[in-house]
Design a protein around this motif. Structure first.
Motif, PDB file in Angstrom:
ATOM      1  N   PRO A 291       0.807  -1.194  -0.069  1.00 31.97           N
ATOM      2  CA  PRO A 291      -0.037   0.070   0.090  1.00 31.97           C
ATOM      3  C   PRO A 291       0.950   1.235  -0.091  1.00 31.97           C
ATOM      4  O   PRO A 291       2.018   1.287   0.670  1.00 31.97           O
ATOM      5  CB  PRO A 291      -0.973  -0.055   1.260  1.00 31.97           C
ATOM      6  CG  PRO A 291      -0.986  -1.460   1.283  1.00 31.97           C
ATOM      7  CD  PRO A 291       0.631  -2.483   1.176  1.00 31.97           C
ATOM      8  N   ARG A 292       0.514   2.237  -1.042  1.00 30.32           N
ATOM      9  CA  ARG A 292       0.943   3.555  -1.030  1.00 30.32           C
ATOM     10  C   ARG A 292       2.431   3.441  -1.580  1.00 30.32           C
ATOM     11  O   ARG A 292       3.009   4.424  -1.447  1.00 30.32           O
ATOM     12  CB  ARG A 292       1.155   4.236   0.538  1.00 30.32           C
ATOM     13  CG  ARG A 292      -0.041   4.721   1.050  1.00 30.32           C
ATOM     14  CD  ARG A 292       0.089   5.301   2.472  1.00 30.32           C
ATOM     15  NE  ARG A 292       0.613   4.468   3.275  1.00 30.32           N
ATOM     16  CZ  ARG A 292      -0.141   3.470   4.439  1.00 30.32           C
ATOM     17  NH1 ARG A 292      -1.406   3.253   3.854  1.00 30.32           N
ATOM     18  NH2 ARG A 292       0.323   2.862   5.097  1.00 30.32           N
ATOM     19  N   GLN A 293       2.723   2.356  -2.343  1.00 34.05           N
ATOM     20  CA  GLN A 293       3.971   2.317  -3.007  1.00 34.05           C
ATOM     21  C   GLN A 293       3.819   2.744  -4.366  1.00 34.05           C
ATOM     22  O   GLN A 293       2.657   2.739  -4.998  1.00 34.05           O
ATOM     23  CB  GLN A 293       4.492   0.869  -3.053  1.00 34.05           C
ATOM     24  CG  GLN A 293       5.347   0.575  -2.071  1.00 34.05           C
ATOM     25  CD  GLN A 293       6.275  -0.855  -2.347  1.00 34.05           C
ATOM     26  OE1 GLN A 293       5.591  -1.693  -3.112  1.00 34.05           O
ATOM     27  NE2 GLN A 293       7.646  -0.875  -1.927  1.00 34.05           N
ATOM     28  N   GLY A 294       4.827   3.489  -4.941  1.00 33.93           N
ATOM     29  CA  GLY A 294       4.588   4.037  -6.530  1.00 33.93           C
ATOM     30  C   GLY A 294       4.431   2.974  -7.471  1.00 33.93           C
ATOM     31  O   GLY A 294       5.064   1.682  -7.115  1.00 33.93           O
ATOM     32  N   ARG A 295       3.976   3.210  -8.595  1.00 32.40           N
ATOM     33  CA  ARG A 295       3.471   2.186  -9.436  1.00 32.40           C
ATOM     34  C   ARG A 295       4.853   1.878 -10.110  1.00 32.40           C
ATOM     35  O   ARG A 295       5.020   0.498 -10.807  1.00 32.40           O
ATOM     36  CB  ARG A 295       2.724   2.697 -10.633  1.00 32.40           C
ATOM     37  CG  ARG A 295       3.117   3.943 -11.170  1.00 32.40           C
ATOM     38  CD  ARG A 295       2.440   4.501 -12.407  1.00 32.40           C
ATOM     39  NE  ARG A 295       2.225   3.732 -13.450  1.00 32.40           N
ATOM     40  CZ  ARG A 295       1.290   3.699 -14.633  1.00 32.40           C
ATOM     41  NH1 ARG A 295       0.658   4.938 -14.525  1.00 32.40           N
ATOM     42  NH2 ARG A 295       1.137   2.819 -15.463  1.00 32.40           N
TER      43      ARG A 295
END
Length: 364
Positions: A291-295
């Motif tokens: 969660p909340r990691q960049g693509r």
């Protein structure tokens, strides 16, 4: 039968793979294009030869680019779906991790089949065709029409011609010609000449209104003859095939080969489609985002994994080629390393430890 979610996932992955492979191909071809255009400008290749060389070079590069394009394309596509919470929505609709593998591995298998055809048949044909085309183009350029103010040698250096001027109709002005036979040397100068059969194996230079000197260097019995018309036939050597590159040989001729180069080339051609299957399997667990990691958070890991994988394969290929003890096991064990990593990542996701379960509860 593929469901709507399967088709959607397949479409996203296919678009991403094609886009990544296309970008990589353009980057790699820029260097090849510069080399081909430089050779074409130097030897005055026709446009048709340049186009064919670029096309054949493209076919050869695809076997290298498609596996990495497939790997990065899947990672990018799944990374976007994780980042936009689409994977979460798919999971809520009953699409579990095992279900996600179905469209991805289907696409990967199709790519691997195409790579097998490319690696076993198309790339050797393209390599041989490109080698022959370069040789023919260089021969045609070397034995083509004379250029003004430039000495040109023919017949392995036994015939040398020079013209001060070349008219629009191809007539030569201010001609110097030297021809060395078995027992004599012939030198001729003429006001005008014609080159007949330029670019062909049998050529003839017809000189008009000139003088011919015949004899052997170091001997006094030279003969001087004035002529109105004098023909000098020149037979060009046949185009040599040159040393055949191992990459140009057919796969059938490599099967059962005894030399290290044959074994290494056959092992590499087999490794290309297998690599696609392994990378497609590894891409799924490697692309999972927290969660909340960049693509793009997993791109660095994907590039590192491919770099290690491909370089180990290249090292093993060299070991096989040199008949080193480490190359006797072949390349199959190299493929097991990323497969084991993929199985571990999938198992860890299905059996999280206490710390990962706590992180999941906090994230939810």
């Amino acid at each position: 039968v593929l469901s709507r979610l399967d088709r959607y996932l397949l479409r996203e992955i296919a678009f991403s793979v094609v886009a990544v492979t296309g970008v990589l191909l353009l980057i790699l071809l820029s260097n090849q294009l510069a080399q081909v255009l430089g050779m074409a400008a130097q030897y005055d290749f026709p446009g048709s030869v340049v186009g064919k060389l670029i096309w054949l070079t493209t076919l050869q590069q695809l076997s290298v680019l498609v596996p990495i394009g497939l790997f990065l394309g899947i990672v990018l596509a799944l990374g976007r779906l994780y980042h936009d919470s689409e994977i979460t929505a798919m999971t809520a609709c009953g699409m579990g991790p095992a279900r996600m593998f179905k469209p991805i591995m289907l696409f990967t298998v199709l790519v691997a089949i195409g790579l097998a055809v490319l690696s076993y048949r198309v790339v050797p044909w393209a390599s041989k065709s490109g080698q022959d085309l370069r040789g023919e183009a260089l021969r045609a350029a070397h034995f083509g029409a004379l250029e003004p103010g430039r000495f040109r040698s023919f017949a392995s250096g036994n015939a040398i011609f020079y013209a001060e001027q070349v008219d629009a109709d191809g007539s030569l002005r201010g001609v110097f010609a030297q021809y060395r036979g078995k027992d004599r040397l012939e030198i001729a100068v003429a006001e005008r000449a014609e080159q007949r059969g330029a670019g062909q194996a049998e050529q003839e230079f017809v000189l008009f209104n000139g003088r011919r000197y015949e004899g052997m260097p170091g001997k006094p019995d030279w003969r001087i003859v004035e002529f109105r018309e004098h023909g000098i036939p020149v037979t060009l050597p046949e185009a040599k095939a040159g040393k055949e590159r191992i990459q140009s040989r057919t796969t059938r001729s490599l099967i059962g080969g005894d030399t290290g180069k044959e074994k290494a080339e056959l092992a590499w051609r087999t490794a290309v489609p297998v690599m696609a299957l392994v990378l497609g399997l590894l891409a799924v667990p490697l692309s999972k985002l927290r969660p909340r990691q960049g693509r793009f958070a997993r791109i660095g890991f994907a590039v590192l994994a491919y770099f290690l994988y491909s370089n180990i394969l290249a090292a093993v290929e060299v070991w096989i080629e040199k008949d080193a003890p480490a190359g006797r096991f072949g390349m199959w064990w190299v493929h097991l390393i990323p497969v084991a990593l993929a199985v571990f990542l999938i198992w860890r996701e299905e059996h999280p430890g206490p710390l990962r379960r706590r992180v999941r509860r906090e994230a939810s």
